[in-house]
Design a protein around this motif. Structure first.
Motif, PDB file in Angstrom:
ATOM      1  N   VAL A  17       8.101   0.148  -6.174  1.00 24.34           N
ATOM      2  CA  VAL A  17       7.143   0.299  -5.071  1.00 24.34           C
ATOM      3  C   VAL A  17       5.717   0.362  -5.626  1.00 24.34           C
ATOM      4  CG1 VAL A  17       6.469   1.726  -3.108  1.00 24.34           C
ATOM      5  CG2 VAL A  17       8.892   1.414  -3.651  1.00 24.34           C
ATOM      6  N   ALA A  18       5.559   1.078  -6.761  1.00 22.16           N
ATOM      7  CA  ALA A  18       4.220   1.248  -7.345  1.00 22.16           C
ATOM      8  C   ALA A  18       3.594  -0.096  -7.728  1.00 22.16           C
ATOM      9  CB  ALA A  18       4.301   2.153  -8.571  1.00 22.16           C
ATOM     10  N   LEU A  19       4.434  -1.045  -8.099  1.00 23.28           N
ATOM     11  CA  LEU A  19       3.924  -2.364  -8.492  1.00 23.28           C
ATOM     12  C   LEU A  19       3.195  -3.058  -7.339  1.00 23.28           C
ATOM     13  CD1 LEU A  19       3.984  -4.212 -11.009  1.00 23.28           C
ATOM     14  CD2 LEU A  19       6.078  -5.232 -10.120  1.00 23.28           C
ATOM     15  N   ALA A  20       3.558  -2.679  -6.115  1.00 23.80           N
ATOM     16  CA  ALA A  20       2.959  -3.332  -4.942  1.00 23.80           C
ATOM     17  C   ALA A  20       1.679  -2.644  -4.465  1.00 23.80           C
ATOM     18  CB  ALA A  20       3.978  -3.362  -3.801  1.00 23.80           C
ATOM     19  N   VAL A  21       1.402  -1.449  -5.023  1.00 20.41           N
ATOM     20  CA  VAL A  21       0.229  -0.692  -4.555  1.00 20.41           C
ATOM     21  C   VAL A  21      -1.040  -1.372  -5.043  1.00 20.41           C
ATOM     22  CG1 VAL A  21      -0.977   1.522  -4.689  1.00 20.41           C
ATOM     23  CG2 VAL A  21       1.518   1.463  -4.535  1.00 20.41           C
ATOM     24  N   ARG A  22      -1.955  -1.661  -4.114  1.00 20.80           N
ATOM     25  CA  ARG A  22      -3.185  -2.360  -4.502  1.00 20.80           C
ATOM     26  C   ARG A  22      -4.347  -1.412  -4.728  1.00 20.80           C
ATOM     27  NH1 ARG A  22      -3.280  -8.229  -2.377  1.00 20.80           N
ATOM     28  NH2 ARG A  22      -1.167  -8.536  -1.614  1.00 20.80           N
ATOM     29  N   GLU A  23      -4.331  -0.264  -4.057  1.00 20.57           N
ATOM     30  CA  GLU A  23      -5.495   0.620  -4.185  1.00 20.57           C
ATOM     31  C   GLU A  23      -5.504   1.265  -5.565  1.00 20.57           C
ATOM     32  OE1 GLU A  23      -4.776   4.613  -1.966  1.00 20.57           O
ATOM     33  OE2 GLU A  23      -3.750   3.074  -0.810  1.00 20.57           O
ATOM     34  N   PRO A  24      -6.718   1.415  -6.153  1.00 20.81           N
ATOM     35  CA  PRO A  24      -6.791   2.010  -7.479  1.00 20.81           C
ATOM     36  C   PRO A  24      -6.427   3.493  -7.423  1.00 20.81           C
ATOM     37  CG  PRO A  24      -8.993   1.625  -6.585  1.00 20.81           C
ATOM     38  CD  PRO A  24      -8.034   1.059  -5.605  1.00 20.81           C
ATOM     39  N   GLY A  25      -6.072   4.063  -8.562  1.00 23.05           N
ATOM     40  CA  GLY A  25      -5.705   5.472  -8.613  1.00 23.05           C
ATOM     41  C   GLY A  25      -4.251   5.618  -9.009  1.00 23.05           C
ATOM     42  N   ASP A  26      -3.668   6.731  -8.619  1.00 21.02           N
ATOM     43  CA  ASP A  26      -2.287   7.018  -9.006  1.00 21.02           C
ATOM     44  C   ASP A  26      -1.321   6.222  -8.129  1.00 21.02           C
ATOM     45  OD1 ASP A  26       0.128   8.010  -9.750  1.00 21.02           O
ATOM     46  OD2 ASP A  26      -0.474  10.118  -9.687  1.00 21.02           O
ATOM     47  N   ARG A  27      -0.884   5.102  -8.651  1.00 12.85           N
ATOM     48  CA  ARG A  27      -0.014   4.224  -7.866  1.00 12.85           C
ATOM     49  C   ARG A  27       1.339   4.856  -7.550  1.00 12.85           C
ATOM     50  NH1 ARG A  27      -0.778  -1.805  -9.641  1.00 12.85           N
ATOM     51  NH2 ARG A  27      -3.024  -1.887  -9.715  1.00 12.85           N
ATOM     52  N   ARG A  28       1.847   5.620  -8.503  1.00 13.22           N
ATOM     53  CA  ARG A  28       3.152   6.252  -8.273  1.00 13.22           C
ATOM     54  C   ARG A  28       3.073   7.280  -7.144  1.00 13.22           C
ATOM     55  NH1 ARG A  28       7.246   6.059 -12.363  1.00 13.22           N
ATOM     56  NH2 ARG A  28       7.702   8.244 -12.034  1.00 13.22           N
TER      57      ARG A  28
END
Lengths: 215, 212
Positions: free
Chosen positions: B97-108
């Motif tokens: 799921v974290a791989l899809a997060v676009r916003e910067p910061g703590d993706r996890r």
């Protein structure tokens, strides 16, 4: 007695590092990218499989020799020739073993389900991001198998290495060349021992490859 | 949100003509297999190019063949869920799921929030091979939402699931769309699913999708 073994391991490991980097890059490119000269590059990189090792060695000797541009460049940078050194043996082993890694990597990347990559595209990953996060990890078993095969091939190379690096005991005499030397000198005990070591490594690598491809 | 589609795409003997507009809520592309629903989803996602036509999201063109305009899939900001979850087997659930997060910061951290949202936060450290079909689709849904999509595309996502699980997944989807106001295009050939989910139905048949 053990000089040829250590030299062989040093040559084969160095060659394998080069082959792995080049094989993964080119294997991925041939599988996933369209670019001009793709087929020609594929044929050239694969050619060492079908060429007699001595012929391959001859061309490398011409290409890397002291009178060639590449040989000259090497000499001006490192202060000595490339041919008839252990580094020359590395080049010979790397070129001879490259196609084994390349074919394995390419087949592994070909078999990756493209839909995983499409999900990556939609997620916003760059082409490089897709390669490193998705495609190559999914192809990792085939890649590892290819690298192992290349190592085994590099370790066992005779014809190409002897043409490019010669047969200098302690400097360029790798295991297969030492076996040949021992037989020429009727030293069958030494030849048998060295041969058994090489055979053991080869069988070990094959078992490893089987395991990686199978699981 | 408004999505306006008016495209033609020929693949071999098959010709797709898709023309429809949709707004907030769930638009269901409903019709039998081979009608062109999946191809329509691929065109919307940017995984395929139309021969001619235009796709607009909130008035901004994603494709306009007359103007030679094409926004690649990477830049469209859509979320997608296929019939197979297509989770990466070498990553844990949360890393998928974290791989899809676009916003910067703590993706996890963001990924975990979306896993909570779909009721799969307790699965976060598992590998995809350790998930049931329904669990995998929950994670796929979280992944589709984690990138902050402008539109979510679902291509028969619940087909492979048992009926009770399908029903639960539909309820979950409706709750999410309602809460997050994510415009959604949902493909199905199941009339019950179409009726239950669809704020509007876009019919698909023999290559004609929508009111062509």
């Amino acid at each position: 007695m053990w000089d040829p073994l250590w030299l062989s391991l040093r040559v084969a490991l160095t060659a394998t590092v080069l082959v792995a980097a080049g094989g993964v890059t080119l294997g991925y490119m041939l599988s996933r990218l369209e670019f001009p000269g793709r087929r020609l590059l594929d044929a050239l990189a694969t050619a060492p499989i079908v060429m007699p090792p001595t012929v391959l060695g001859y061309y490398l000797l011409v290409l890397l020799g002291r009178r060639s541009p590449i040989g000259n460049l090497w000499e001006s940078v490192f202060g000595g020739p490339l041919v008839f050194t252990w580094q020359g043996a590395v080049v010979a082993a790397a070129v001879a073993s490259f196609p084994f890694c390349l074919r394995s990597v390419r087949a592994a990347v070909d078999s990756v389900d493209r839909r995983f990559e499409e999900v990556g595209e939609v997620m916003g990953l760059s082409r490089l991001g897709i390669a490193f996060h998705i495609t190559l990890p999914l192809a990792r078993r085939g890649i590892a198998a290819g690298v192992a095969l290349a190592f085994a091939r590099a370790l066992g190379d005779f014809g190409t290495t002897v043409m490019v690096a010669g047969n200098i005991p302690g400097r360029t005499q790798t295991m297969p060349i030492a076996i040949y030397d021992a037989v020429q000198a009727f030293d069958y005990d030494r030849a048998g021992l060295l041969a058994a070591v090489l055979l053991g490594v080869a069988v070990g690598v094959l078992l490893l490859v089987r395991r990686m491809e199978g699981s | 949100m408004s999505l306006a589609v008016d495209v033609v795409r020929r693949v071999g003997d098959f010709e797709l003509r898709a023309r429809f507009t949709t707004g907030d809520g769930i638009a269901v592309l409903f019709g039998p297999s081979g009608a062109g629903k999946t191809l329509t989803i691929r065109l919307l996602a940017g995984l395929d190019r139309p021969d001619r036509g235009r796709i607009e999201l909130d008035g901004e063109p994603l494709v306009d063949t007359d103007a030679g305009l094409w926004v690649p899939a990477q830049d469209r900001r859509v979320g997608i869920v296929f019939q197979d979850a297509l989770l990466l087997p070498h990553r844990t659930v949360i890393d998928n799921v974290a791989l899809a997060v676009r916003e910067p910061g703590d993706r996890r951290q963001v990924a975990l929030r979306w896993l909570e949202e779909v009721g799969a936060d307790d699965l976060s450290e598992r590998r995809p091979a350790q998930l049931s079909g329904g669990q995998a689709q929950r994670v796929a849904l979280a992944r589709a939402l984690a990138g902050g999509p402008r539109v979510v595309l679902l291509d028969e996502p619940f087909n492979a699931l048992d009926l009770p699980v399908r029903r639960r997944m539909r309820t979950l989807l409706m709750t999410l769309v309602d809460r997050w106001r994510v415009p959604t295009v949902f493909v199905t050939h199941d009339p019950e699913e179409a009726r239950e989910l669809g704020d509007r139905i876009v019919p698909a048949r023999d290559g004609l999708v929508g009111a062509v």
